[in-house]
Structures are given as structure tokens and as C-alpha cells.
Design an enzyme around this catalytic site. Structure first.
Site, PDB file in Angstrom:
ATOM      1  N   HIS A   1       0.847  -1.194   0.000  1.00 34.34           N
ATOM      2  CA  HIS A   1       0.000   0.000   0.000  1.00 34.34           C
ATOM      3  C   HIS A   1       0.878   1.238   0.000  1.00 34.34           C
ATOM      4  O   HIS A   1       2.107   1.177   0.148  1.00 34.34           O
ATOM      5  CB  HIS A   1      -0.977   0.019   1.179  1.00 34.34           C
ATOM      6  CG  HIS A   1      -0.358   0.070   2.537  1.00 34.34           C
ATOM      7  ND1 HIS A   1       0.296   1.172   3.040  1.00 34.34           N
ATOM      8  CD2 HIS A   1      -0.303  -0.866   3.523  1.00 34.34           C
ATOM      9  CE1 HIS A   1       0.722   0.931   4.260  1.00 34.34           C
ATOM     10  NE2 HIS A   1       0.382  -0.302   4.576  1.00 34.34           N
TER      11      HIS A   1
ATOM     12  N   CYS B   1       3.674  -4.092   6.747  1.00 36.09           N
ATOM     13  CA  CYS B   1       3.277  -3.963   5.348  1.00 36.09           C
ATOM     14  C   CYS B   1       4.424  -3.418   4.506  1.00 36.09           C
ATOM     15  O   CYS B   1       5.419  -2.931   5.032  1.00 36.09           O
ATOM     16  CB  CYS B   1       2.064  -3.048   5.224  1.00 36.09           C
ATOM     17  SG  CYS B   1       0.557  -3.746   5.924  1.00 36.09           S
TER      18      CYS B   1
END
Length: 250
Positions: free
Chosen positions: A154, A183
């Protein structure tokens, strides 16, 4: 007399049984309500709930066997096949194309930020995508692609959902270093490219090396000192992006 007592006992037993069934129904309904509430904490388009928290409740995808990886990697039935390697140590993502002989050819390198819980090894198939996804600590990711468990590709986090002018610019300046919870953070130009071009099922391999990879490690600008533009990712192609006049877009 005995028959009367028998009827009384039978009535009491039926009443107790009905009461127990009533408690069970209440318990089940309560569980259903709690379960549903988990998935509606943050109403968002194309998102059932906050991405990270949902993933914590779902059993992580198990690493797929090397034999299955080989079958997917060497498949000649798909055009535009890709293979992704995430270098946890160097903070670089390298995209490879797969030719007709099953060979990997380096195609594109991306600077990223990994984190404490980013896998250091393993191979996983890409999964669900969201244009915007809610993350932990009340922030949001743009162009989100699930890798495994609660590990996602992301953007650098945004303060407001659907607002590309709310970038956490201090976090953007950390690209190229370990900065996330786990992430893989990317510039918008890169996370959108993955979102648009890499299909579900594409293999993502994690590894750790000082060598950034065959295409090296790209750079990302430092933006915190530019108060006029810093709330935007400089690689965002939106027409409202003030960085367009700064001539540093990628």
C-alpha cells in the site's frame, strides 16, 4: 394423585427445557451481532472493514509449496505473467516478467519501506485489492493489495480516507528504510502500478539481502521541507497534485 404429580413434573421439565433453549438462542444471536459489528467499523467503498483488523481474525494464507510455485512461475498459459521479490533488508521491490521458458527477467524496481513483522522469507500468492484501505492507528492506504495475513502492499499512510492531500509526509521521507509495522509501503506511482497490472495469484517472494537486486535501489524525494506540497505524494498523477509544478514527479 400420582398422575397429577407426574403432570406437574412433566410441566416443570418442559419449562426448564424451553428456558435453556431460549438462553441458547440469545447467545447465538449475540455472537452474530458481535461478528457483524467487526465488519462495519469503518464504512468504506469496496472495503468490508478496516483492512488490518479483518486480517488478524482470518487465518493467514499458508506458504505454498515450491512445487506449486514452479508450476505457476513456468506456466505458459498466461500472458503478462509477473513474479515479485521483496528484499526485506534493502527495502526494494523488484518486479520480474516470466518468459515462455519460465525464466525470470527483471522489469521494474521500486523503493519501499518494510517493517518489524514483514516476512524475511517465504512465497505467497497475491490476493484481494482495495482502492482505499483502513489501516491500524486510524490511517489509510491508497491502492492496497493483500499479500498474506495482514501484510499488504500500500501507499505511505494518509490521515483521511479518500483524501490524497492528507499524506503523512514524515513517513514518506522514510521510504527506503524499515518504517512500517509489517506492510510494504510504496510510492503511489508504484503501488498503483501493482494495483493496475499485477493479477491476483501472482507470486510474491520475500528475502533479505544487502544486494538491492538486479535493477538496484531507486530513490525517493524528501518532501517534508516543502510546506506547500508535502501533504501529497509527489508521484500521484491526480490533476490537483501541487507537485506537478515542482517538476520532480517520477
Amino acid at each position: 394423585m400420582y398422575k397429577s404429580k407426574y403432570n406437574i413434573y412433566l410441566t416443570i421439565m418442559l419449562a426448564i427445557l424451553c428456558f435453556i433453549m431460549f438462553l441458547m438462542i440469545i447467545r447465538d444471536n449475540k455472537n452474530i451481532i458481535v461478528s457483524k459489528a467487526t465488519y462495519v467499523e469503518v464504512p468504506q467503498k469496496n472495503i468490508e472493514s478496516t483492512a488490518s483488523y479483518i486480517y488478524e481474525e482470518i487465518e493467514p494464507v499458508k506458504e505454498i509449496p515450491n512445487k506449486a510455485i514452479d508450476i505457476l512461475s513456468n506456466s505458459k498459459t498466461h500472458t503478462n505473467s509477473y513474479y515479485i521479490k521483496v528484499n526485506n533488508q534493502a527495502n526494494v521491490v523488484t518486479i520480474y516478467t516470466i518468459d515462455s521458458n519460465g525464466m525470470l527477467n527483471p522489469y521494474r524496481a521500486m523503493i519501499c519501506s518494510t517493517g518489524t513483522h514483514t516476512p524475511k522469507e517465504g512465497k505467497y500468492p497475491l490476493q484481494t485489492k482495495w482502492e482505499w484501505g483502513a489501516l491500524q492507528h486510524n490511517v489509510y492506504g491508497h491502492y492496497v493489495t493483500k499479500i498474506t495475513g495482514n501484510i499488504l502492499f500500500h501507499s505511505v499512510p494518509y490521515e483521511k480516507y479518500g483524501r490524497p492531500d492528507s499524506l503523512q509526509f514524515e513517513e514518506f521521507d522514510k521510504l527506503g528504510t524499515a518504517a512500517s509495522l509489517g506492510c510494504v509501503r510504496l510510492q503511489i506511482v508504484d503501488t498503483k502500478w501493482i494495483f493496475d497490472n499485477i493479477p491476483q495469484g501472482t507470486i510474491v517472494e520475500f528475502y533479505s539481502s544487502e544486494d538491492p537486486g538486479p535493477l538496484g535501489k531507486p530513490n525517493a524525494p524528501k518532501i517534508s521541507n516543502n510546506e506547500q506540497c508535502r501533504n501529497w505524494d509527489p508521484t500521484d498523477l491526480s490533476s490537483d497534485n501541487p507537485w506537478k509544478s515542482q517538476n520532480i514527479t517520477k
